[in-house]
Design a protein around this motif. Structure first.
Motif, PDB file in Angstrom:
ATOM      1  N   ARG A   1       0.941  -1.238   0.081  1.00  0.00           N
ATOM      2  CA  ARG A   1      -0.105  -0.334   0.032  1.00  0.00           C
ATOM      3  C   ARG A   1       0.899   1.053  -0.180  1.00  0.00           C
ATOM      4  O   ARG A   1       1.991   1.454   0.590  1.00  0.00           O
ATOM      5  CB  ARG A   1      -1.175  -0.379   1.427  1.00  0.00           C
ATOM      6  CG  ARG A   1      -1.606  -0.700   0.921  1.00  0.00           C
ATOM      7  CD  ARG A   1      -3.118  -1.041   0.243  1.00  0.00           C
ATOM      8  NE  ARG A   1      -3.768  -2.367   0.502  1.00  0.00           N
ATOM      9  CZ  ARG A   1      -5.242  -2.004   0.966  1.00  0.00           C
ATOM     10  NH1 ARG A   1      -5.540  -0.937   1.880  1.00  0.00           N
ATOM     11  NH2 ARG A   1      -5.566  -3.067   1.099  1.00  0.00           N
ATOM     12  N   ARG A   2       0.418   2.038  -0.650  1.00  0.00           N
ATOM     13  CA  ARG A   2       0.385   3.441  -0.694  1.00  0.00           C
ATOM     14  C   ARG A   2       0.586   4.183   1.162  1.00  0.00           C
ATOM     15  O   ARG A   2      -0.356   4.282   1.457  1.00  0.00           O
ATOM     16  CB  ARG A   2       0.535   4.337  -1.621  1.00  0.00           C
ATOM     17  CG  ARG A   2       1.069   4.045  -2.432  1.00  0.00           C
ATOM     18  CD  ARG A   2       0.453   5.284  -4.004  1.00  0.00           C
ATOM     19  NE  ARG A   2       0.278   6.444  -3.256  1.00  0.00           N
ATOM     20  CZ  ARG A   2      -0.620   7.585  -3.616  1.00  0.00           C
ATOM     21  NH1 ARG A   2      -2.126   6.617  -2.905  1.00  0.00           N
ATOM     22  NH2 ARG A   2       0.005   8.789  -2.919  1.00  0.00           N
ATOM     23  N   ILE A   3       1.133   4.072   1.521  1.00  0.00           N
ATOM     24  CA  ILE A   3       0.929   5.601   3.381  1.00  0.00           C
ATOM     25  C   ILE A   3       1.459   6.953   2.799  1.00  0.00           C
ATOM     26  O   ILE A   3       2.477   7.758   2.719  1.00  0.00           O
ATOM     27  CB  ILE A   3       2.802   4.874   4.115  1.00  0.00           C
ATOM     28  CG1 ILE A   3       2.466   3.213   4.465  1.00  0.00           C
ATOM     29  CG2 ILE A   3       2.120   5.629   5.322  1.00  0.00           C
ATOM     30  CD1 ILE A   3       0.476   2.585   4.882  1.00  0.00           C
ATOM     31  N   LYS A   4      -0.248   7.201   2.852  1.00  0.00           N
ATOM     32  CA  LYS A   4      -0.328   8.590   2.959  1.00  0.00           C
ATOM     33  C   LYS A   4       0.116   9.755   4.063  1.00  0.00           C
ATOM     34  O   LYS A   4      -0.539   9.027   4.723  1.00  0.00           O
ATOM     35  CB  LYS A   4      -1.688   9.047   1.811  1.00  0.00           C
ATOM     36  CG  LYS A   4      -1.807   8.112   0.892  1.00  0.00           C
ATOM     37  CD  LYS A   4      -2.923   8.134   0.144  1.00  0.00           C
ATOM     38  CE  LYS A   4      -3.978   7.217   0.543  1.00  0.00           C
ATOM     39  NZ  LYS A   4      -5.666   7.331   0.577  1.00  0.00           N
ATOM     40  N   ALA A   5       0.334  10.853   3.614  1.00  0.00           N
ATOM     41  CA  ALA A   5       0.546  11.584   4.115  1.00  0.00           C
ATOM     42  C   ALA A   5      -1.550  12.275   4.676  1.00  0.00           C
ATOM     43  O   ALA A   5      -1.955  12.353   3.973  1.00  0.00           O
ATOM     44  CB  ALA A   5       1.372  13.077   3.886  1.00  0.00           C
ATOM     45  N   ALA A   6      -1.522  13.729   5.686  1.00  0.00           N
ATOM     46  CA  ALA A   6      -2.731  14.060   5.186  1.00  0.00           C
ATOM     47  C   ALA A   6      -2.255  14.893   3.931  1.00  0.00           C
ATOM     48  O   ALA A   6      -3.960  15.038   3.945  1.00  0.00           O
ATOM     49  CB  ALA A   6      -2.169  14.989   6.322  1.00  0.00           C
ATOM     50  N   ASP A   7      -1.871  15.530   3.530  1.00  0.00           N
ATOM     51  CA  ASP A   7      -2.279  15.644   2.192  1.00  0.00           C
ATOM     52  C   ASP A   7      -2.085  15.452   1.089  1.00  0.00           C
ATOM     53  O   ASP A   7      -2.209  15.328  -0.054  1.00  0.00           O
ATOM     54  CB  ASP A   7      -0.916  17.022   1.662  1.00  0.00           C
ATOM     55  CG  ASP A   7      -0.286  16.558   1.924  1.00  0.00           C
ATOM     56  OD1 ASP A   7       0.709  15.396   1.509  1.00  0.00           O
ATOM     57  OD2 ASP A   7       1.409  17.363   1.477  1.00  0.00           O
TER      58      ASP A   7
END
Length: 441
Positions: free
Chosen positions: A47-53
């Motif tokens: 999976r892609r681990i995403k930041a708040a933006d």
């Protein structure tokens, strides 16, 4: 509802992979925000681990463990990240933003205990397994984690409860049609258990030695060659060696492995009378370490005609080993009254040192190996065993007319055994047990 927690489960610093663990009721919600839909339970998903933006922090393997089928018994997850510090720090900061908090030391295992996944003895084994430095330490911890210790205590506890049932029957139903000797029937099992507890306490030191390390003290007069002997045994310059008497002022502990067991070999200050305050403190520490050691190597300079060796004679027993050192030099006329094993050697002779190492290895194996799993691996276990044994001793020696007193002592003995696995009164020991854990476990 308790907090949801996270922690780095692998060692901090630069690495190929870093594992972050999560546990708690809000883990599923946080994982959806962080990495999208939940993966199938126990199936790794990239999976892609995403930041708040929405920016990608990392590509990682994500594992989802739905409670109660997890280590802690709660909803849990693992993030297998690339191990760069920047990546790990950003992911930990993102988890904090999502309302999770950093776990306290041992909090994951504490939750496993509180949710019935482990008993207290098994929880301690987790910490021992993490700290294991030798094969035998790991094996002992694995056996304890698998329930070997708990099963033994549970058998003893069941024996006590069966005996207690007989004693309480005599107390509560005196007018019923019961055998006259119903209370006396409890005594054979209690006496057998008393013998087993005595054997367990006699063997308790073995478990401690395997876990903490077998302690060997090098003792003797100044310039007897203790530091040289230490360096030769560990095959490195662990201690400073000079011709000046009193060079070693403190205890120098050096770990090594003999026969698969952890050993702590200690070089100590030369034992002699002195007016020097610093050297005097070193001698005091040498005597204290020697008194607490499992084995003492009494090192005597075989080339010296003085009687300096006598200063350390009071520290040794016939179960210790006398090392007549410096056999490569002209031998002095020394007559030592010692009933234990004697070994002559030179630290310059590789065959001598190999022979001494083999001797020590055989001694460690003989002292630490045993047919049965040890009944205690920590001081806490020994204390509870001792208290249970005292209650049991009072129970079997109580006046036969005072059945109520005997029953109460048996009940207390069962409670002391139950404390080891945390069946009762766990709060009195939880803080002490889990405070030694590392964060993330």
């Amino acid at each position: 509802m308790r907090d949801s927690i996270f922690a780095l489960a692998t060692a901090p610093g630069r690495a190929a992979v870093a594992v972050v663990r999560l546990s708690g009721a809000h883990v599923g919600e946080a994982l959806r925000v962080l990495a999208g839909p939940l993966p199938a339970p126990r199936m790794a998903s990239l999976r892609r681990i995403k930041a708040a933006d929405g920016e990608t922090i990392d590509q990682a393997l994500v594992l989802w463990f739905e409670g109660p089928a997890s280590y802690t018994g709660e909803d849990s997850a693992e993030l297998h990240l690339h191990g760069g510090r920047a990546v790990v720090e950003r992911v930990l900061q993102r988890l904090a933003q999502l309302g999770l908090r950093l776990a306290e030391p041992g909090e994951f295992t504490r939750r496993a205990f509180e949710n019935g996944k482990l008993d207290l003895a098994q929880a301690e084994a987790v910490a021992d397994l993490v700290d294991a430095e030798t094969e035998t330490q790991a094996k002992q911890a694995l056996d304890q984690l698998g329930g070997a210790l708990s099963r033994r205590y549970e058998l003893w506890r069941e024996t006590l409860l069966e005996a207690l049932a007989l004693l309480e029957a005599a107390v509560d139903f005196p007018d019923e049609d019961l055998p006259e000797d119903v209370a006396a029937r409890a005594h054979p099992a209690l006496k057998t258990l008393l013998v087993e507890l005595d054997e367990a306490l006699a063997d308790a030191e073995r478990g401690r030695r395997v876990r903490d390390g077998y302690r060997i003290a090098l003792i003797g007069a100044p310039n007897a060659g203790k530091s040289s002997l230490l360096n030769a045994l560990v095959q490195r310059d662990a201690a400073i060696v000079t011709a000046t008497p009193g060079t070693t002022r403190d205890v120098i502990e050096t770990p090594l492995v003999l026969g698969g067991y952890k050993v702590l070999l200690a070089d100590t200050a030369g034992v002699r009378e002195t007016t020097d305050e610093i050297e005097g403190e070193g001698v005091r520490r040498a005597r204290q370490w020697a008194a607490e050691a499992d084995l003492r190597l009494w090192v005597v300079d075989g080339s010296s005609n003085d009687s300096a060796w006598r200063e350390a004679q009071d520290l040794v027993t016939a179960s210790d080993i006398l090392i007549v050192n410096k056999s490569d030099q002209p031998s002095a006329d020394i007559s030592i009254d010692f009933g234990g094993q004697r070994i002559g050697c030179s630290t310059w002779n590789t065959e001598d040192m190999a022979m001494l190492s083999r001797t020590l290895e055989m001694r460690v194996i003989a002292d630490l190996s045993g047919a049965d799993f040890p009944a205690a691996t920590r001081m806490r276990h020994v204390e509870s065993l001792t208290e249970a044994r005292a209650c049991l001793q009072r129970a079997v020696t109580t006046d036969p007319e005072l059945v109520e007193v005997a029953a109460e002592e048996v009940r207390l003995a069962a409670r002391h055994l139950s404390r080891i696995t945390g069946r009762i009164d766990p709060e009195t020991v939880l803080g002490k047990v889990f405070s030694s854990f590392c964060i993330g476990k």
